[in-house]
Design a protein around this motif. Structure first.
Motif, PDB file in Angstrom:
ATOM      1  N   TRP A  37       0.839  -1.202   0.000  1.00  0.00           N
ATOM      2  CA  TRP A  37       0.000   0.000   0.000  1.00  0.00           C
ATOM      3  C   TRP A  37       0.866   1.240   0.000  1.00  0.00           C
ATOM      4  O   TRP A  37       0.611   2.197  -0.723  1.00  0.00           O
ATOM      5  N   ASN A  38       1.926   1.233   0.852  1.00  0.00           N
ATOM      6  CA  ASN A  38       2.823   2.388   0.907  1.00  0.00           C
ATOM      7  C   ASN A  38       3.501   2.632  -0.430  1.00  0.00           C
ATOM      8  O   ASN A  38       3.654   3.759  -0.871  1.00  0.00           O
ATOM      9  N   GLN A  39       3.929   1.543  -1.074  1.00  0.00           N
ATOM     10  CA  GLN A  39       4.608   1.681  -2.365  1.00  0.00           C
ATOM     11  C   GLN A  39       3.658   2.251  -3.415  1.00  0.00           C
ATOM     12  O   GLN A  39       4.023   3.141  -4.188  1.00  0.00           O
ATOM     13  N   ASN A  40       2.431   1.762  -3.415  1.00  0.00           N
ATOM     14  CA  ASN A  40       1.450   2.260  -4.375  1.00  0.00           C
ATOM     15  C   ASN A  40       1.150   3.734  -4.132  1.00  0.00           C
ATOM     16  O   ASN A  40       0.976   4.511  -5.072  1.00  0.00           O
ATOM     17  N   ALA A  41       1.096   4.127  -2.842  1.00  0.00           N
ATOM     18  CA  ALA A  41       0.833   5.529  -2.515  1.00  0.00           C
ATOM     19  C   ALA A  41       1.963   6.419  -3.000  1.00  0.00           C
ATOM     20  O   ALA A  41       1.729   7.504  -3.534  1.00  0.00           O
ATOM     21  N   VAL A  42       3.210   5.944  -2.817  1.00  0.00           N
ATOM     22  CA  VAL A  42       4.367   6.709  -3.281  1.00  0.00           C
ATOM     23  C   VAL A  42       4.325   6.858  -4.791  1.00  0.00           C
ATOM     24  O   VAL A  42       4.532   7.944  -5.339  1.00  0.00           O
ATOM     25  N   ILE A  43       4.070   5.755  -5.495  1.00  0.00           N
ATOM     26  CA  ILE A  43       4.048   5.778  -6.957  1.00  0.00           C
ATOM     27  C   ILE A  43       2.938   6.692  -7.460  1.00  0.00           C
ATOM     28  O   ILE A  43       3.125   7.465  -8.402  1.00  0.00           O
ATOM     29  N   LYS A  44       1.775   6.625  -6.817  1.00  0.00           N
ATOM     30  CA  LYS A  44       0.664   7.472  -7.231  1.00  0.00           C
ATOM     31  C   LYS A  44       1.031   8.934  -7.076  1.00  0.00           C
ATOM     32  O   LYS A  44       0.746   9.765  -7.944  1.00  0.00           O
ATOM     33  N   ILE A 150      -4.337   4.596 -13.156  1.00  0.00           N
ATOM     34  CA  ILE A 150      -5.007   5.796 -12.647  1.00  0.00           C
ATOM     35  C   ILE A 150      -5.901   6.400 -13.725  1.00  0.00           C
ATOM     36  O   ILE A 150      -7.042   6.793 -13.470  1.00  0.00           O
ATOM     37  N   ILE A 151      -5.384   6.443 -14.961  1.00  0.00           N
ATOM     38  CA  ILE A 151      -6.161   6.978 -16.084  1.00  0.00           C
ATOM     39  C   ILE A 151      -7.411   6.132 -16.323  1.00  0.00           C
ATOM     40  O   ILE A 151      -8.516   6.665 -16.516  1.00  0.00           O
TER      41      ILE A 151
END
Length: 381
Positions: A37-44, A150-151
């Motif tokens: 989750w943290n990694q996905n948040a950073v990438i987002k 995201i798109i």
């Protein structure tokens, strides 16, 4: 007689141990999910930063202003002299109408991008992007896929997405003429790029055709990449906001005059059928990259004085090109020229040796050029 459920204290050691074992086994799962989750948040967050950088639009200021540049440079020097990383406030005083707002806009246009470059550095540290020795920026697949997801999540309807890249989805939108102003980037690759050993005709001669009118409602289209595609009709239907045009196998012998090109920053027409780039010279002040490599029928270069901000020029693999316009000496910002395998090229214009900013000039395979003038004037080559 019905047996009562045991309390926690009454449970057998085995059941306690088993419960503890299950809880212990669950811990790694929770930890992994938290990390993911943290990694996905950073990438987002990173994707949003990069998107802001790509969408950055310079503020409008009139051309050829008198007395502005020196004041802008003085302000930038003052800002750069401060070592603090805290927010700095710099006031601009003066009576109304003397150009305070114009100076502020000009400063933003020059240094605004620097604040987003901090985000790029963070990406490099996390190995989400890399910058090679040629200063080429490459994105990690994970970052690319996250951006695409995201798109897709923002809009289930294809025609309302800002970017389209999946062949099936692009064909759906184009064939049914469902393009809208929401679309900012579109990629359609129906053929692969020819390898060094393959002839261009074997890969790119078979194309699919669409009417230019298909793009009529895509007013905000900025990025267009086509491979194995032909467009028929009036090119005025293409977006006037187009910044990057990449069209491998461009089918025409010249670029149609009705195609609005003044917003273009990069034009890549490799493996094209071009004989000359324009029949009438175009004043393209925003163009920085012109790549017509492997255009086997190209016989003429344009008037380069119309491309004052060009930084990269590639004419690689154009065997019928015998001369380069003397106006190339006007390109004061040109950093690289690639003339590799221009086998008919017999000499270089003398003006080319006056290019002060030039860092790279590739002439390998130009077997008919037997003499080069003094290269000492080319300071950075």
């Amino acid at each position: 007689m019905e047996e009562k459920p045991r309390t926690e204290n009454e449970r057998t050691p085995e059941s306690k141990h088993g419960g503890e074992t299950r809880r212990e086994n669950d811990c790694p799962r929770r930890t992994n999910k938290k990390k993911e989750w943290n990694q996905n948040a950073v990438i987002k967050n990173v994707v949003e930063r990069v998107t802001r950088l790509l969408n950055k639009i310079e503020l409008f200021i009139p051309d050829h202003l008198v007395g502005i540049e020196s004041r802008v440079q003085s302000m930038i020097e003052l800002l750069n002299s401060q070592q603090s990383k805290d927010i700095l406030y710099l006031g601009i005083w003066g009576m109304g109408g003397i150009g305070k707002t114009t100076i502020a806009k000009a400063i933003y246009n020059q240094i605004g991008v620097n604040f987003e470059e901090i985000g790029i550095s963070a990406l490099v540290e996390r190995s989400l992007v890399t910058i090679d020795d040629k200063n080429k920026l490459q994105m990690h697949d994970l970052l690319r896929d996250m951006g695409r997801e995201i798109i897709r999540e923002k809009s289930p309807e294809l025609e309302k997405r800002s970017r389209l890249w999946l062949t099936e989805e692009v064909l759906n939108v184009l064939s049914q003429k469902k393009g809208t102003k929401s679309i900012k980037g579109l990629t359609l690759k129906l053929k692969s790029t020819p390898s060094k050993s393959e002839k261009i005709t074997s890969k790119l001669e078979k194309t699919i055709c669409f009417e230019t009118k298909t793009f009529k409602k895509m007013h905000n289209l900025r990025l267009l990449q086509l491979i194995g595609v032909r467009l028929d009709g009036d090119y005025r239907y293409l977006s006037r906001d187009l910044k990057w045009l990449c069209w491998l196998g461009f089918p025409s012998t010249c670029i149609p005059a009705e195609l609005y090109q003044e917003s273009l920053v990069a034009m890549e027409l490799k493996y094209s059928n071009l004989e000359q780039i324009w029949t009438e010279d175009q004043k393209l002040e925003n163009l920085k990259v012109l790549n017509v490599s492997h255009s086997h029928n190209l016989i003429k270069t344009p008037d380069f004085s119309c491309l004052p901000n060009l930084e990269k020029l590639s004419l690689k693999g154009c065997p019928r090109l015998s001369t380069v316009s003397n106006t190339i000496g006007c390109l004061n910002k040109l950093l690289s020229i690639n003339l590799k395998n221009c086998t008919s090229l017999q000499n270089l214009p003398t003006s080319i040796y006056k290019l002060k900013a030039l860092e790279i000039m590739i002439l390998s395979g130009c077997l008919m050029i037997d003499k080069l003038e003094d290269l000492k004037e080319m300071e950075f080559l």
